[in-house]
Design a protein around this motif. Structure first.
Motif, PDB file in Angstrom:
ATOM      1  N   ARG B 263     -67.902  62.928  -4.210  1.00  0.00           N
ATOM      2  CA  ARG B 263     -69.058  62.124  -3.812  1.00  0.00           C
ATOM      3  C   ARG B 263     -70.235  62.986  -3.357  1.00  0.00           C
ATOM      4  O   ARG B 263     -71.002  62.571  -2.492  1.00  0.00           O
ATOM      5  N   TRP B 264     -70.359  64.165  -3.886  1.00  0.00           N
ATOM      6  CA  TRP B 264     -71.500  65.027  -3.562  1.00  0.00           C
ATOM      7  C   TRP B 264     -71.719  65.177  -2.059  1.00  0.00           C
ATOM      8  O   TRP B 264     -72.832  65.081  -1.568  1.00  0.00           O
ATOM      9  N   GLY B 265     -70.645  65.339  -1.327  1.00  0.00           N
ATOM     10  CA  GLY B 265     -70.785  65.626   0.102  1.00  0.00           C
ATOM     11  C   GLY B 265     -70.802  64.412   0.994  1.00  0.00           C
ATOM     12  O   GLY B 265     -70.625  64.528   2.202  1.00  0.00           O
ATOM     13  N   ILE B 490     -67.545  74.963   3.875  1.00  0.00           N
ATOM     14  CA  ILE B 490     -67.143  75.421   2.546  1.00  0.00           C
ATOM     15  C   ILE B 490     -67.701  76.816   2.291  1.00  0.00           C
ATOM     16  O   ILE B 490     -68.850  77.106   2.648  1.00  0.00           O
ATOM     17  N   ALA B 491     -66.852  77.674   1.716  1.00  0.00           N
ATOM     18  CA  ALA B 491     -67.321  78.983   1.252  1.00  0.00           C
ATOM     19  C   ALA B 491     -67.112  79.020  -0.260  1.00  0.00           C
ATOM     20  O   ALA B 491     -66.035  78.703  -0.742  1.00  0.00           O
ATOM     21  N   SER B 506     -73.673  69.631   3.568  1.00  0.00           N
ATOM     22  CA  SER B 506     -74.904  70.284   3.137  1.00  0.00           C
ATOM     23  C   SER B 506     -74.680  71.083   1.846  1.00  0.00           C
ATOM     24  O   SER B 506     -75.479  71.009   0.914  1.00  0.00           O
ATOM     25  N   VAL B 507     -73.562  71.828   1.767  1.00  0.00           N
ATOM     26  CA  VAL B 507     -73.310  72.643   0.576  1.00  0.00           C
ATOM     27  C   VAL B 507     -73.098  71.755  -0.647  1.00  0.00           C
ATOM     28  O   VAL B 507     -73.625  72.025  -1.730  1.00  0.00           O
ATOM     29  N   LEU B 508     -72.321  70.670  -0.489  1.00  0.00           N
ATOM     30  CA  LEU B 508     -71.996  69.837  -1.644  1.00  0.00           C
ATOM     31  C   LEU B 508     -73.165  68.962  -2.071  1.00  0.00           C
ATOM     32  O   LEU B 508     -73.332  68.672  -3.260  1.00  0.00           O
ATOM     33  N   GLY B 560     -80.983  75.389   6.463  1.00  0.00           N
ATOM     34  CA  GLY B 560     -80.457  74.444   7.453  1.00  0.00           C
ATOM     35  C   GLY B 560     -79.666  75.178   8.509  1.00  0.00           C
ATOM     36  O   GLY B 560     -79.449  76.387   8.417  1.00  0.00           O
ATOM     37  N   PRO B 561     -79.223  74.442   9.559  1.00  0.00           N
ATOM     38  CA  PRO B 561     -78.593  75.069  10.710  1.00  0.00           C
ATOM     39  C   PRO B 561     -77.293  75.814  10.360  1.00  0.00           C
ATOM     40  O   PRO B 561     -77.047  76.895  10.881  1.00  0.00           O
ATOM     41  N   ASP B 562     -76.424  75.243   9.536  1.00  0.00           N
ATOM     42  CA  ASP B 562     -75.183  75.923   9.191  1.00  0.00           C
ATOM     43  C   ASP B 562     -74.999  75.898   7.680  1.00  0.00           C
ATOM     44  O   ASP B 562     -74.160  75.183   7.149  1.00  0.00           O
ATOM     45  N   HIS B 563     -75.827  76.624   6.981  1.00  0.00           N
ATOM     46  CA  HIS B 563     -75.764  76.658   5.527  1.00  0.00           C
ATOM     47  C   HIS B 563     -76.587  77.851   5.066  1.00  0.00           C
ATOM     48  O   HIS B 563     -77.777  77.916   5.308  1.00  0.00           O
TER      49      HIS B 563
END
Lengths: 279, 571
Positions: B263-265, B490-491, B506-508, B560-563
């Motif tokens: 679902r794209w994140g 995610i890495a 955010s990543v997805l 973004g803050p964690d990405h």
């Protein structure tokens, strides 16, 4: 128990099992001294008696009872076969397992040594060892064990190599399981089936090698009875007293047949399972 | 026009007269140019049905017990003699199998194996065979086809081999192609290429395609019509949109609901534990981890180069947090996991938080990671014995507690692995990994070998266990939909290096690195129907480097803050 019942359902296995059980009983009776006559006692009045009467399988040149001598001879042969194959299994399995586990130089040294041993014909190698040591039962056991060790090394090493890469071995490493635990529980535990088959087949070969050594006068020493010696004694009297040849020869043939049938049956029974366990 | 029509097909296995029926009266129709997808879980009879259509099932110990398989409405394959079938197989009906590695002969050059088809089927010889083989490979978009012909199968990647298998199947110019899970063993990006290729070939030649899969996302991307199989019956069949949007049968609905859809994140977990005040309490921290394997070296010979399987990877994990590691096969994600547990020797870097039994691992294949000769009690005892402790009452209490936690009955202790299903075996593996009270679990493709509906339940279990024991998870997977369900962060690993990392949502939803974008766009989903996947023949760069090669520094950019992601040539 399930192996026994599976053997009884397997037609060849049933025959092999019956032969081996009968011979084992005869061997035990012979070793305990429970023979119809004293195997060493010479009856000068009953030399070269044909089968029948007081001597069920006849007597030899010295008037000794063939049946009694056979029972003790089977006992001797079985003891030599069991001890030598036992020794070969122990040494071969340890060599094979460690060669697979450690690999590298140790694997190379161990396996190339085994290749050298395998390159000699079995009987020639046994003769060589007997020539170096002193003829007798202990030497026969050592000689036969050395001859059949390479087979067990190979039987253990192949599957161990593939078992070693299975994830349950990786899992054991992540728990910090000791090397001894992994080798004994994870590798050896899964080698029981193929090794059992190999032991049974090797018993047949060991029996033959023992008979050959005794025949050549390099195994059990006279006057102690042994299957090979009895054959050797009968050589010159073959036409006069064929029973001296026929009975020991038949015993050797049947025993070898029995172990082979048993081994084949065990392989049939173990195969689908061991294949599943190893792939 | 109907190309193939199957009526009331029944197939059984076993001795003649005592067959166990596994396919009970299946009806199927395939028109020329049409794609029929057969969906079902393992044991549903979908593969047996497919193998019956060209009667290959005969060679697997099966027998057609009844029904008709009509090709062009005239030839009944179900009753045709073997001699007639030899002419049909390959020429009229082609087949592609799941595992390209095992479908090709490993000791023969690829060219020899393709050439055989042209020599036997089309009576070509000499140079004509080679020309035809090169053409066949070029048709399936294999770059540098002439050179590839002289290579052996082990010199090629799985995606390349599957393309070769397709080329071989197409060489007979079949009018019907049966593809049995052709992409299951492949990465998503490679899968997208194979699907694109099949669709293109179909447009060109108008062949009918039967596509067997357990993956409903793939079905949405390729099928015109769908048949859902369960326990040897077709429980529902119809046009793609009807099946996905208006499923009638409870099993179809179950399949659609149970399966993790990508679902794209938006389905990413929101219970993050990463807050400024928790950041120092790490469960696991990895700094500049590298793993290299020497190549071309040997006894008394120096290595010619190194495969840089993992290069300077750094991340940290908090208690109660999941880091998902995604990437293609060969990208180094499994090597990273194994290096943390010392199953492979790291060449450099630091791992802290992995002392003693603080990190435990759950492997991909539960069948292979449980010794078949040990009962569950012995299996669960192993970590205790390894720690030098006795298997006493408290250890047995912990076993029972963990079995209860993973939803296995208490009498499991005396049973052996083969008495359990695949999903149950994986639960045993999870319980075993939890025995020594670890802080971190490394899950290497831990649900990939399970059936889709079982997958969802094991994922739920993992989330519950994480909350109960405050566990940190390192979740390695190639399946983006699964990672989305369980990962907080995610890495993305590409050619041995992390190229993008951060908050899962955010990543997805907003991938920045081109590789992440490519990976996400290749994920099949039920929203994307009959997709035109772009054909892309670019190979993953080799990680084989010459002696003394140093990885160029990576330039990270925040989003973004964690990405954050890697930019420029360092990508």
């Amino acid at each position: 128990m399930s192996v026994l019942s599976a053997l009884m359902r397997h037609s060849a296995g049933r025959i092999g099992l019956v032969i081996i059980v009968i011979f084992t009983i005869a061997a035990i009776l012979g070793l305990l001294g429970l023979t119809p006559h004293d195997p060493l006692a010479q009856d000068r009045l009953a030399r070269l008696q044909p089968p029948g009467g007081a001597y069920l399988m006849g007597t030899d040149l010295f008037g000794r009872d063939i049946l009694s001598r056979l029972m003790v001879g089977i006992g001797q042969s079985f003891v030599v076969a069991l001890l030598s194959v036992g020794l070969a299994t122990l040494v071969g399995t340890i060599l094979g397992l460690t060669a697979a586990w450690f690999g590298g130089l140790w694997d190379g040294v161990a396996m190339r040594t085994m290749d050298v041993l395998l390159a000699f014909p079995a009987i020639l190698l046994a003769l060589l060892i007997v020539a170096i040591l002193e003829a007798g039962m202990t030497t026969s056991i050592i000689a036969i064990a050395v001859v059949y060790t390479p087979i067990f090394t190979r039987v253990a090493r192949g599957p161990a190599l593939s078992l070693k890469t299975r994830s349950f071995v990786d899992a054991a490493r992540t728990f910090g399981s000791s090397r001894l635990y992994i080798l004994s529980r994870h590798l050896l535990g899964n080698l029981v089936a193929p090794l059992t088959v190999q032991v049974t087949l090797a018993l047949a070969w060991a029996l033959l090698t023992e008979a050959a050594l005794s025949f050549l006068g390099l195994g059990t020493q006279p006057p102690n009875p042994s299957l090979g010696l009895m054959l050797s004694d009968s050589r010159n009297l073959m036409e006069m007293a064929p029973w001296m040849l026929i009975f020991p020869a038949a015993v050797i043939m049947l025993a070898v047949l029995g172990f082979n049938l048993l081994g084949d049956a065990l392989r049939d029974i173990a195969d689908p399972k061991s294949r599943r366990a190893l792939t | 026009m109907t190309l193939l029509s199957v009526r009331d097909l029944r197939v059984g296995f076993g001795k003649p007269g005592h067959e166990t029926e596994v396919v009970h009266g299946v009806d199927l129709d395939v028109a020329a140019g049409e794609t029929l997808a057969i969906v079902g879980e393992s044991g549903s009879g979908k593969s047996v049905t497919a193998m019956s259509i060209n009667r290959l099932v005969d060679y697997g110990g099966g027998r057609i017990l009844g029904g008709a398989i009509l090709l062009d409405g005239t030839i009944d394959i179900a009753t045709a003699p073997e001699a007639a079938l030899t002419g049909l197989r390959g020429r009229e009906i082609g087949m592609i199998f799941q595992e390209p590695m095992t479908s090709l002969n490993p000791v023969l050059k690829v060219g020899t194996q393709i050439g055989e088809i042209f020599a036997k089927r089309h009576g070509l010889s000499g140079r004509a065979v080679r020309t035809a083989a090169i053409e066949a490979l070029e048709r399936v978009r294999i770059p540098d086809a002439a050179r590839r012909l002289d290579q052996a199968p082990h010199q090629m990647s799985g995606g390349m081999l599957q393309r070769i298998m397709i080329a071989m199947a197409l060489a007979g110019k079949p009018r019907l192609m049966i593809a049995d899970e052709p992409t299951t063993a492949l990465d998503v990006t490679t899968q997208a290429q194979i699907l694109a290729l099949l669709a293109e070939m179909q447009d060109e030649t108008g062949m009918g395609l039967i596509f067997i899969t357990h993956d409903i996302g793939v079905v949405a991307g390729i099928a015109d019509r769908v048949a859902v199989m369960q326990k040897g019956h077709i429980v529902e069949s119809g046009p793609l949109d009807d099946i996905i949007d208006r499923p009638q049968h409870p099993y179809t609905r179950h399949l659609l609901e149970a399966v993790p859809h990508f679902r794209w994140g938006s389905a990413a977990r929101q219970d993050t534990v990463r807050r400024p005040e928790t950041r120092s309490a790490q469960a696991l921290s990895v700094e500049d981890l590298s793993v290299r394997f020497p190549v071309g070296g040997g006894f008394l010979r120096q290595a010619q180069g190194y495969v840089h399987a993992v290069d300077d990877i750094s991340f940290d994990l908090l208690p109660g947090e999941t880091l998902g590691i995604v990437g293609e096969s060969g990208s180094g994600k499994s090597t990273t996991a194994r290096a943390i547990l010392d199953l492979v020797q790291p060449t450099g870097g630091r791992v802290s938080g992995a002392d003693g039994h603080a990190v435990q691992m759950v492997f991909q294949n539960p069948n292979a990671s449980l010794n078949p000769r040990m009962d569950v009690r012995t299996l669960l005892s192993e970590p205790i014995i390894a720690a030098g402790r006795r298997v006493d009452a408290s250890a047995l209490d912990r076993m029972r507690m963990l079995l209860h936690k993973v939803d296995l009955p208490e009498d499991s202790l005396t049973r052996y692995p083969h008495e359990f299903s695949g999903g149950q075996r994986q639960r045993i593996c999870i319980a075993r990994a939890l025995m020594p009270e670890p802080k971190t679990l490394v899950l290497d493709e831990a649900v990939s070998a399970l059936d889709v509906s079982v997958q969802a339940r094991v994922l739920d279990l993992l989330v519950d266990l994480q909350r109960d024991f405050d566990l940190a998870y390192l979740f390695v997977s190639h399946d983006m939909a699964v990672v989305e369900r369980i990962a907080h962060r995610i890495a993305v690993i590409y050619a041995g290096r992390i190229v993008e990392m951060g908050d899962a949502r955010s990543v997805l939803s907003d991938p920045q690195h081109p590789y992440t974008q490519k990976l996400i766009s290749a994920v099949p989903t039920i929203e994307r129907r009959r997709v035109e996947f772009a054909l892309d023949t670019e190979e993953v760069p080799s990680t084989l480097r010459p002696l003394g090669w140093q990885a160029p520094p990576q330039h990270w950019q925040d989003h973004g803050p964690d990405h954050r992601f890697v930019t420029g040539s360092g990508a």
